[in-house]
Scaffold this motif. Structure first.
Motif, PDB file in Angstrom:
ATOM      1  N   GLY A 363       0.537  -1.025   0.367  1.00 36.19           N
ATOM      2  CA  GLY A 363      -0.261   0.343   0.556  1.00 36.19           C
ATOM      3  C   GLY A 363       1.222   1.582  -0.184  1.00 36.19           C
ATOM      4  O   GLY A 363       2.379   1.338  -0.274  1.00 36.19           O
ATOM      5  N   ALA A 364       0.571   2.370   0.160  1.00 38.87           N
ATOM      6  CA  ALA A 364       1.026   3.090   1.209  1.00 38.87           C
ATOM      7  C   ALA A 364       2.047   3.813   1.803  1.00 38.87           C
ATOM      8  O   ALA A 364       1.302   3.552   3.138  1.00 38.87           O
ATOM      9  N   CYS A 365       2.490   3.484   1.776  1.00 40.40           N
ATOM     10  CA  CYS A 365       3.718   3.240   3.188  1.00 40.40           C
ATOM     11  C   CYS A 365       4.568   4.600   3.180  1.00 40.40           C
ATOM     12  O   CYS A 365       5.684   5.135   2.866  1.00 40.40           O
ATOM     13  N   TYR A 366       4.268   4.705   4.789  1.00 39.83           N
ATOM     14  CA  TYR A 366       4.916   5.728   5.038  1.00 39.83           C
ATOM     15  C   TYR A 366       6.317   5.380   5.909  1.00 39.83           C
ATOM     16  O   TYR A 366       6.012   4.268   7.232  1.00 39.83           O
ATOM     17  N   LYS A 367       7.207   5.692   5.380  1.00 41.40           N
ATOM     18  CA  LYS A 367       8.250   5.324   6.310  1.00 41.40           C
ATOM     19  C   LYS A 367       8.947   6.320   6.275  1.00 41.40           C
ATOM     20  O   LYS A 367       9.317   7.094   6.544  1.00 41.40           O
ATOM     21  N   TYR A 368       9.296   5.453   8.012  1.00 43.82           N
ATOM     22  CA  TYR A 368      10.225   6.443   9.440  1.00 43.82           C
ATOM     23  C   TYR A 368      11.272   5.938   9.329  1.00 43.82           C
ATOM     24  O   TYR A 368      11.206   4.441   9.774  1.00 43.82           O
ATOM     25  N   ASP A 369      12.665   6.437   9.969  1.00 41.90           N
ATOM     26  CA  ASP A 369      13.803   5.964   9.509  1.00 41.90           C
ATOM     27  C   ASP A 369      14.573   6.276  11.190  1.00 41.90           C
ATOM     28  O   ASP A 369      15.149   7.801  11.003  1.00 41.90           O
ATOM     29  N   ILE A 370      14.151   5.467  11.938  1.00 37.18           N
ATOM     30  CA  ILE A 370      14.312   6.191  13.306  1.00 37.18           C
ATOM     31  C   ILE A 370      15.983   5.834  13.816  1.00 37.18           C
ATOM     32  O   ILE A 370      15.839   4.530  14.796  1.00 37.18           O
ATOM     33  N   SER A 371      16.948   6.773  14.353  1.00 35.96           N
ATOM     34  CA  SER A 371      17.647   5.550  15.577  1.00 35.96           C
ATOM     35  C   SER A 371      17.660   6.235  16.958  1.00 35.96           C
ATOM     36  O   SER A 371      17.149   7.741  17.016  1.00 35.96           O
ATOM     37  N   MET A 372      17.734   5.886  17.652  1.00 32.19           N
ATOM     38  CA  MET A 372      17.676   5.680  19.410  1.00 32.19           C
ATOM     39  C   MET A 372      18.336   4.545  20.148  1.00 32.19           C
ATOM     40  O   MET A 372      18.690   3.526  20.164  1.00 32.19           O
ATOM     41  N   PRO A 373      17.847   4.827  21.342  1.00 30.26           N
ATOM     42  CA  PRO A 373      18.340   4.067  22.497  1.00 30.26           C
ATOM     43  C   PRO A 373      18.305   2.346  21.852  1.00 30.26           C
ATOM     44  O   PRO A 373      17.007   2.349  21.686  1.00 30.26           O
ATOM     45  N   VAL A 374      18.333   1.784  21.399  1.00 37.06           N
ATOM     46  CA  VAL A 374      17.801   0.069  21.484  1.00 37.06           C
ATOM     47  C   VAL A 374      17.209  -0.499  22.558  1.00 37.06           C
ATOM     48  O   VAL A 374      15.614  -0.920  22.155  1.00 37.06           O
ATOM     49  N   PRO A 375      16.955  -0.291  24.006  1.00 36.70           N
ATOM     50  CA  PRO A 375      16.135  -0.361  24.723  1.00 36.70           C
ATOM     51  C   PRO A 375      14.435  -0.180  24.850  1.00 36.70           C
ATOM     52  O   PRO A 375      13.585  -0.481  25.196  1.00 36.70           O
ATOM     53  N   VAL A 376      14.275   0.931  23.554  1.00 32.56           N
ATOM     54  CA  VAL A 376      13.322   1.656  23.444  1.00 32.56           C
ATOM     55  C   VAL A 376      12.591   1.256  21.963  1.00 32.56           C
ATOM     56  O   VAL A 376      11.618   2.414  21.596  1.00 32.56           O
ATOM     57  N   LEU A 377      13.386   0.977  21.688  1.00 33.98           N
ATOM     58  CA  LEU A 377      13.841   0.579  19.930  1.00 33.98           C
ATOM     59  C   LEU A 377      11.857   0.450  19.591  1.00 33.98           C
ATOM     60  O   LEU A 377      11.396   0.584  18.648  1.00 33.98           O
ATOM     61  N   TYR A 378      12.198  -0.755  20.510  1.00 33.74           N
ATOM     62  CA  TYR A 378      10.251  -1.322  19.362  1.00 33.74           C
ATOM     63  C   TYR A 378       9.126  -0.650  20.183  1.00 33.74           C
ATOM     64  O   TYR A 378       8.042  -1.001  19.617  1.00 33.74           O
ATOM     65  N   ASP A 379       9.082   0.334  21.773  1.00 36.01           N
ATOM     66  CA  ASP A 379       8.401   0.976  22.204  1.00 36.01           C
ATOM     67  C   ASP A 379       7.380   1.858  20.795  1.00 36.01           C
ATOM     68  O   ASP A 379       6.290   2.144  20.993  1.00 36.01           O
ATOM     69  N   LEU A 380       7.960   2.078  19.752  1.00 42.53           N
ATOM     70  CA  LEU A 380       7.997   3.009  19.046  1.00 42.53           C
ATOM     71  C   LEU A 380       6.620   2.774  18.160  1.00 42.53           C
ATOM     72  O   LEU A 380       5.984   3.128  17.692  1.00 42.53           O
ATOM     73  N   VAL A 381       6.825   1.165  17.051  1.00 47.68           N
ATOM     74  CA  VAL A 381       5.629   0.367  16.957  1.00 47.68           C
ATOM     75  C   VAL A 381       4.249   0.085  18.185  1.00 47.68           C
ATOM     76  O   VAL A 381       3.616   0.792  17.144  1.00 47.68           O
ATOM     77  N   ASN A 382       5.108  -0.151  19.131  1.00 44.61           N
ATOM     78  CA  ASN A 382       3.334  -0.368  19.546  1.00 44.61           C
ATOM     79  C   ASN A 382       3.003   0.884  20.612  1.00 44.61           C
ATOM     80  O   ASN A 382       1.499   0.905  19.961  1.00 44.61           O
ATOM     81  N   ASP A 383       3.665   1.742  20.420  1.00 43.40           N
ATOM     82  CA  ASP A 383       2.781   3.364  20.708  1.00 43.40           C
ATOM     83  C   ASP A 383       2.505   4.064  19.345  1.00 43.40           C
ATOM     84  O   ASP A 383       1.194   3.975  19.568  1.00 43.40           O
ATOM     85  N   ALA A 384       3.100   3.325  18.332  1.00 45.33           N
ATOM     86  CA  ALA A 384       2.807   3.896  16.509  1.00 45.33           C
ATOM     87  C   ALA A 384       0.868   3.070  16.705  1.00 45.33           C
ATOM     88  O   ALA A 384      -0.298   3.480  16.684  1.00 45.33           O
ATOM     89  N   LYS A 385       0.872   2.563  16.852  1.00 45.64           N
ATOM     90  CA  LYS A 385      -0.478   1.358  16.847  1.00 45.64           C
ATOM     91  C   LYS A 385      -1.310   1.467  17.869  1.00 45.64           C
ATOM     92  O   LYS A 385      -2.336   1.898  17.542  1.00 45.64           O
ATOM     93  N   ALA A 386      -0.810   2.046  19.139  1.00 48.36           N
ATOM     94  CA  ALA A 386      -2.025   2.606  19.875  1.00 48.36           C
ATOM     95  C   ALA A 386      -2.386   3.941  19.762  1.00 48.36           C
ATOM     96  O   ALA A 386      -3.372   4.854  19.875  1.00 48.36           O
ATOM     97  N   HIS A 387      -1.557   4.837  19.100  1.00 50.78           N
ATOM     98  CA  HIS A 387      -1.810   5.935  18.871  1.00 50.78           C
ATOM     99  C   HIS A 387      -2.600   6.161  17.451  1.00 50.78           C
ATOM    100  O   HIS A 387      -3.550   6.832  17.239  1.00 50.78           O
ATOM    101  N   LEU A 388      -1.764   5.685  16.733  1.00 51.38           N
ATOM    102  CA  LEU A 388      -3.381   5.314  15.203  1.00 51.38           C
ATOM    103  C   LEU A 388      -4.699   4.577  15.481  1.00 51.38           C
ATOM    104  O   LEU A 388      -5.419   5.141  15.048  1.00 51.38           O
ATOM    105  N   LYS A 389      -4.869   3.517  16.738  1.00 54.89           N
ATOM    106  CA  LYS A 389      -5.683   3.052  17.026  1.00 54.89           C
ATOM    107  C   LYS A 389      -6.922   4.297  17.420  1.00 54.89           C
ATOM    108  O   LYS A 389      -8.215   4.411  17.183  1.00 54.89           O
TER     109      LYS A 389
END
Ligand code: FAD
Ligand code: MLT
Ligand code: ZN
Length: 496
Positions: A363-389
């Motif tokens: 589909g229409a792919c919005y790409k975000y390319d982020i660097s950050m401390p590894v321990p919080v890396l995947y929190d962004l995916v979970n938070d993005a899901k919650a935010h867009l929901k």
């Protein structure tokens, strides 16, 4: 407003292309086949591949593509553009993911497609001097035949150019082992906006004669000049490469596995990549004919690669490491496979490398390319899901109608680099505004960078301040003004 998004106005100081301009370029380059492509309609089939970016999010309106084949021609083209106030977009393989490589309005495309000679190779040091338009895979094959390898590898290797890689400071799959291009690039030849050729094409590992100016152009995304040649330090191609793919239950375990890998196979570790279940499902459903293996179902996957000098020892070491990881009281790995041969190793890599294409296909792919401390890396995916929901765009009671269809996370864990992909039905202001600037604010709060490796391009100039302080941005503007006083080089990109 240009297709692809940001509301900028065409800079009125730039001249409009005239038949006289085109005639001049034909005189400069025209005796060579395909060196000048001109059409009054920017949607002309011959221009379209240069006007539209890889993910089909950005679309320019250029009527003219120029393909010089020598540095002298690049210099003549730019000197004329400078004199005539014609804006220019340098373009390599056009695989960039931030809208930097295509025009925004009617800028002239200067393609490096014909600057493709390898000028020199030193088989003692592994230093290769190549013109900007050499395709990364061809360069890797060239040095490979001589016992070396490019320190840089990425999914777009069959299309991207070494000049484009340097211009974006591309990271890719082995930064963990070989570092960034800021370390591997030893020299550059660059043509400035007014046509001046700056020869920094050194082949020395050590050169402390004042400011290291080439570094300015590494990651400058065509905003300071055209890179015409690159001197690159390539490491030896080691005889043993081992690749394994592992199923992991939680992101915490992915991190524990990374720590253990560095401790137990650290001296041969060359890549540590991860992706989530959605990424895997996208590869399997969107690219079913790509030939990538069907993998065990898991919340997370890790691809681990080692490169060393002794195949038996390296393999044994990797096997022992995995056995230990599975035997732990709380196993780090649930399931896994080590490639039995190079064909299988290639297939494992393709699974990882195909995620990008699979997400773009979906589909229409919005790409975000982020660097950050590894321990919080995947929190962004979970938070993005919650935010867009919460915004009512994703995971609603009627998922068939949700504007956002998939949210995935994958990337270069060893470099602290997450690729968050939000796959929508279409690129719409509604979806864009729901994600941006939210995603950049999140990144800033977590001391991350809004561009880990893809660059700023046309997508992020207004978000650079989320990762750079005002003085740094002021200095960047100063450098731009000094090297490109009329602002003709890749306007509307990088800086706003
Ligand atoms: P283009 O896309 O043509 O241009 C990119 C930018 O550089 C533009 O701003 C352009 O103006 C400028 N530019 C190009 N050539 C020159 C030049 N000679 N002189 C001055 N400016 C120039 N990136 C990563 O960092 N890591 C990855 O793992 C990675 N994987 C990718 C996988 C896929 C499938 C795709 C499609 C892209 C991927 N990328 C990745 C994006 C990456 O930026 C590019 O693939 C690559 O570095 C760009 O090279 P290019 O020749 O295509 O440049
Ligand atoms: C990757 O790591 O696959 C690339 O950076 C491309 C992408 O992010 O899609
Ligand atoms: Zn990447």
């Amino acid at each position: 407003m240009p297709a692809g998004g940001h509301p900028v106005a065409r800079n009125a100081s730039f001249a409009r292309l005239t038949p006289q301009h085109v005639e001049h370029f034909r005189k400069l380059l025209g005796h060579e086949v395909n060196s000048v492509t001109y059409a009054t309609d920017p949607d002309d089939m011959n221009l379209l591949p240069y006007n539209v970016d890889w993910i089909k999010k950005y679309r320019g309106q250029s009527q003219l593509v120029l393909k010089p084949s020598t540095t002298a021609q690049v210099s003549q083209v730019l000197a004329y553009c400078h004199a005539e106030n014609l804006a220019v977009v340098p373009q390599g393989g056009n695989t960039g993911l931030v809208g930097g490589s295509v025009p925004v309005f009617d800028e002239i495309v200067l393609s490096t497609g014909r600057l493709n000679a390898i000028r020199h190779f030193d088989d003692v040091s592994g230093i290769v001097v190549a013109e900007a338009g050499v395709v990364l895979e061809s360069l890797d094959n060239y040095v490979g035949e001589r016992g070396f390898m490019c320190p840089l590898d990425l999914g777009a290797k069959g299309s991207c150019h070494i000049g484009g890689n340097v211009a974006t400071n591309a990271g890719g799959l082995r930064v963990l082992r070989y570092g960034s291009l800021h370390g591997s690039v030893l020299g550059l030849e660059v043509v400035l906006a007014d046509g001046t050729v700056v020869d920094m094409l050194r082949t020395l590992r050590k050169d402390n004669t004042g400011y290291d100016l080439k570094q300015l152009f590494i990651g400058s995304e065509g905003s300071l000049g055209v890179i015409t040649a690159v001197s690159l330090l390539t490491p030896p191609r080691l005889p043993s490469t081992q690749v394994g793919i592992f199923a992991v239950s939680t992101f915490e375990d992915v991190q524990r596995l990374f720590i253990a890998a560095r401790r137990h196979v650290g001296e041969i570790l060359s890549a540590f990549e991860f992706w989530d279940r959605t990424s895997q499902q996208l590869v399997e459903t969107q690219l079913p004919t790509a030939g990538t293996p069907h993998l065990f179902d898991a919340p997370f996957y890790v691809l681990l690669e080692t490169q060393g000098s002794d195949a038996d020892m390296d393999r044994e070491k990797l096997e022992r490491f995995i056995e230990r990881a599975m035997d732990e009281q709380k196993p780090l790995v649930e399931n896994g496979a080590i490639a039995q041969d190079q064909t299988q190793a290639r297939a494992f890599w393709e699974t990882r490398e195909n995620i990008s294409d699979a997400a773009t296909t979906a589909g229409a792919c919005y790409k975000y390319d982020i660097s950050m401390p590894v321990p919080v890396l995947y929190d962004l995916v979970n938070d993005a899901k919650a935010h867009l929901k919460q915004k009512g765009l994703y995971d609603s009671a009627q998922p068939d109608q949700d504007p956002v269809r998939f949210i995935t996370g994958y990337g270069h864990l060893g470099d602290g680099n997450l690729h968050l992909n939000v796959v929508a039905r279409d690129f719409t202001p509604e979806v864009t505004q729901a994600i941006e600037p939210w995603v950049y604010e999140w990144t800033q709060r977590h001391q991350g960078s809004v561009s880990a490796e893809h660059g700023v391009g046309f997508m992020k100039p207004k978000y650079v301040s989320y990762s750079k302080d005002e003085h740094s941005i002021r200095i960047m503007h100063g450098i731009k003004a000094m090297l490109d006083p009329k602002g003709i080089m890749n306007p509307y990109k990088v800086l706003q």
